[in-house]
Scaffold this motif. Sequence first.
Motif, mmCIF file in Angstrom:
data_model
loop_
_atom_site.group_PDB
_atom_site.id
_atom_site.type_symbol
_atom_site.label_atom_id
_atom_site.label_comp_id
_atom_site.label_asym_id
_atom_site.label_seq_id
_atom_site.Cartn_x
_atom_site.Cartn_y
_atom_site.Cartn_z
ATOM 1 N N ILE A 1 -84.102 46.036 8.671
ATOM 2 C CA ILE A 1 -84.632 45.171 7.630
ATOM 3 C C ILE A 1 -84.073 43.776 7.864
ATOM 4 C CG2 ILE A 1 -84.606 44.672 5.156
ATOM 5 C CD1 ILE A 1 -84.439 47.679 4.659
ATOM 6 N N ALA A 2 -84.934 42.796 7.804
ATOM 7 C CA ALA A 2 -84.526 41.406 7.992
ATOM 8 C C ALA A 2 -84.754 40.636 6.692
ATOM 9 C CB ALA A 2 -85.328 40.784 9.122
ATOM 10 N N THR A 3 -83.983 39.596 6.497
ATOM 11 C CA THR A 3 -84.079 38.845 5.247
ATOM 12 C C THR A 3 -84.993 37.626 5.340
ATOM 13 O OG1 THR A 3 -82.096 37.592 5.799
ATOM 14 C CG2 THR A 3 -81.806 39.584 4.462
ATOM 15 N N THR A 4 -85.381 37.240 6.545
ATOM 16 C CA THR A 4 -86.296 36.105 6.707
ATOM 17 C C THR A 4 -87.433 36.500 7.642
ATOM 18 O OG1 THR A 4 -85.211 35.152 8.639
ATOM 19 C CG2 THR A 4 -84.372 34.469 6.458
ATOM 20 N N ASP A 5 -88.520 35.742 7.577
ATOM 21 C CA ASP A 5 -89.651 36.005 8.473
ATOM 22 C C ASP A 5 -89.248 35.826 9.932
ATOM 23 O OD1 ASP A 5 -91.384 36.596 6.412
ATOM 24 O OD2 ASP A 5 -92.278 34.596 6.333
ATOM 25 N N ALA A 6 -88.499 34.773 10.221
ATOM 26 C CA ALA A 6 -88.091 34.512 11.605
ATOM 27 C C ALA A 6 -87.236 35.660 12.152
ATOM 28 C CB ALA A 6 -87.333 33.192 11.695
ATOM 29 N N ALA A 7 -86.300 36.139 11.339
ATOM 30 C CA ALA A 7 -85.443 37.251 11.778
ATOM 31 C C ALA A 7 -86.263 38.523 11.956
ATOM 32 C CB ALA A 7 -84.323 37.480 10.766
ATOM 33 N N ARG A 8 -87.240 38.743 11.094
ATOM 34 C CA ARG A 8 -88.090 39.938 11.187
ATOM 35 C C ARG A 8 -88.898 39.919 12.490
ATOM 36 N NH1 ARG A 8 -90.445 39.323 6.686
ATOM 37 N NH2 ARG A 8 -88.962 40.567 5.548
ATOM 38 N N VAL A 9 -89.481 38.778 12.821
ATOM 39 C CA VAL A 9 -90.266 38.664 14.045
ATOM 40 C C VAL A 9 -89.375 38.862 15.270
ATOM 41 C CG1 VAL A 9 -91.596 37.050 15.479
ATOM 42 C CG2 VAL A 9 -92.103 37.272 13.035
ATOM 43 N N ARG A 10 -88.179 38.289 15.247
ATOM 44 C CA ARG A 10 -87.253 38.460 16.379
ATOM 45 C C ARG A 10 -86.798 39.907 16.503
ATOM 46 N NH1 ARG A 10 -82.653 34.411 16.849
ATOM 47 N NH2 ARG A 10 -82.598 35.335 18.915
ATOM 48 N N LEU A 11 -86.519 40.567 15.384
ATOM 49 C CA LEU A 11 -86.107 41.972 15.407
ATOM 50 C C LEU A 11 -87.217 42.849 15.987
ATOM 51 C CD1 LEU A 11 -84.198 44.324 14.657
ATOM 52 C CD2 LEU A 11 -85.227 44.288 12.372
ATOM 53 N N HIS A 12 -88.425 42.670 15.500
ATOM 54 C CA HIS A 12 -89.546 43.457 16.010
ATOM 55 C C HIS A 12 -89.805 43.147 17.479
ATOM 56 C CE1 HIS A 12 -91.150 43.842 11.633
ATOM 57 N NE2 HIS A 12 -90.050 44.524 11.832
ATOM 58 N N GLY A 13 -89.686 41.874 17.854
ATOM 59 C CA GLY A 13 -89.849 41.497 19.259
ATOM 60 C C GLY A 13 -88.819 42.178 20.146
ATOM 61 N N HIS A 14 -87.577 42.248 19.671
ATOM 62 C CA HIS A 14 -86.521 42.932 20.421
ATOM 63 C C HIS A 14 -86.850 44.416 20.594
ATOM 64 C CE1 HIS A 14 -82.638 44.271 21.858
ATOM 65 N NE2 HIS A 14 -82.589 45.128 20.845
ATOM 66 N N LEU A 15 -87.259 45.057 19.521
ATOM 67 C CA LEU A 15 -87.590 46.486 19.593
ATOM 68 C C LEU A 15 -88.704 46.753 20.605
ATOM 69 C CD1 LEU A 15 -87.462 47.405 15.802
ATOM 70 C CD2 LEU A 15 -85.772 47.993 17.556
ATOM 71 N N LEU A 16 -89.654 45.839 20.702
ATOM 72 C CA LEU A 16 -90.782 46.026 21.617
ATOM 73 C C LEU A 16 -90.428 45.748 23.078
ATOM 74 C CD1 LEU A 16 -93.558 44.499 19.374
ATOM 75 C CD2 LEU A 16 -93.329 46.903 20.027
ATOM 76 N N THR A 17 -89.276 45.135 23.322
ATOM 77 C CA THR A 17 -88.876 44.850 24.711
ATOM 78 C C THR A 17 -87.942 45.910 25.286
ATOM 79 O OG1 THR A 17 -86.996 43.480 24.018
ATOM 80 C CG2 THR A 17 -89.120 42.360 24.382
ATOM 81 N N ILE A 18 -87.548 46.889 24.502
ATOM 82 C CA ILE A 18 -86.678 47.955 24.996
ATOM 83 C C ILE A 18 -87.467 48.820 25.971
ATOM 84 C CG2 ILE A 18 -85.335 49.997 24.340
ATOM 85 C CD1 ILE A 18 -84.833 48.615 21.627
ATOM 86 N N ASP A 19 -86.860 49.113 27.149
ATOM 87 C CA ASP A 19 -87.533 49.927 28.172
ATOM 88 C C ASP A 19 -88.083 51.221 27.588
ATOM 89 O OD1 ASP A 19 -87.045 48.126 30.136
ATOM 90 O OD2 ASP A 19 -85.388 49.209 31.057
ATOM 91 N N LEU A 20 -89.244 51.599 28.037
ATOM 92 C CA LEU A 20 -89.935 52.835 27.702
ATOM 93 C C LEU A 20 -90.416 52.898 26.246
ATOM 94 C CD1 LEU A 20 -87.693 55.381 29.651
ATOM 95 C CD2 LEU A 20 -89.786 54.259 30.439
ATOM 96 N N THR A 21 -90.338 51.792 25.523
ATOM 97 C CA THR A 21 -90.850 51.758 24.153
ATOM 98 C C THR A 21 -92.362 51.602 24.205
ATOM 99 O OG1 THR A 21 -88.840 50.762 23.294
ATOM 100 C CG2 THR A 21 -90.810 50.541 21.942
ATOM 101 N N THR A 22 -93.058 52.527 23.572
ATOM 102 C CA THR A 22 -94.521 52.445 23.539
ATOM 103 C C THR A 22 -95.043 52.090 22.153
ATOM 104 O OG1 THR A 22 -94.702 54.820 23.135
ATOM 105 C CG2 THR A 22 -94.799 54.078 25.439
ATOM 106 N N SER A 23 -94.223 52.326 21.157
ATOM 107 C CA SER A 23 -94.632 51.952 19.801
ATOM 108 C C SER A 23 -93.395 51.809 18.924
ATOM 109 C CB SER A 23 -95.586 52.987 19.206
ATOM 110 O OG SER A 23 -94.923 54.210 18.999
ATOM 111 N N VAL A 24 -93.557 51.094 17.850
ATOM 112 C CA VAL A 24 -92.500 50.917 16.851
ATOM 113 C C VAL A 24 -93.126 51.246 15.508
ATOM 114 C CG1 VAL A 24 -90.962 49.264 15.720
ATOM 115 C CG2 VAL A 24 -91.346 49.114 18.192
#
Length: 155
Positions: A1-24
């Motif tokens: 959970i992020a407290t700002t829009d910018a942090a939320r987008v960065r968090l989701h972006g990080h999750l999507l760059t993890i190797d072998l991640t196909t969905s979040v």
Amino acid sequence: IATTDAARVRLHGHLLTIDLTTSVRLDRADLGDPTPFALTDARAYRTVARGDWLWVRVLDPAAALAARSYEHEDRLVIEVHDREEVTTVALDAGVAASCSITTEEPDLVCPASTLGSLLLGGVRPSALATIGRLQGDVDAVRRADRVLPAARPPV
């Protein structure tokens, strides 16, 4: 959970760059989440269920309405029907809002269940007026549409 829009987008972006991640999968995502617009393919973002997980029963309308802030200043007199009890409050909306019980003629009339929706600010008063859950003249509903909605949807 992020407290700002910018942090939320960065968090989701990080999750999507993890190797072998196909969905979040996000449970209880903010309904105003900007993530779909940050994706290369916004259509890859899917909403499978929607709910706000909130229900409010306002016991003290004056205290509850005074406890939040409002982006626009205005005065609204609201008559609230809660079972057999009727309470009329005068809301002086603004960043530092105040609200008190009054004997003034109401601008708006609603049941307590509708007041909970108005308090959270996630639904436009005109939408509630359209379905008969809020009564008031056209000008009062227009003013309420300007004052009562929250800057971000409640979650």
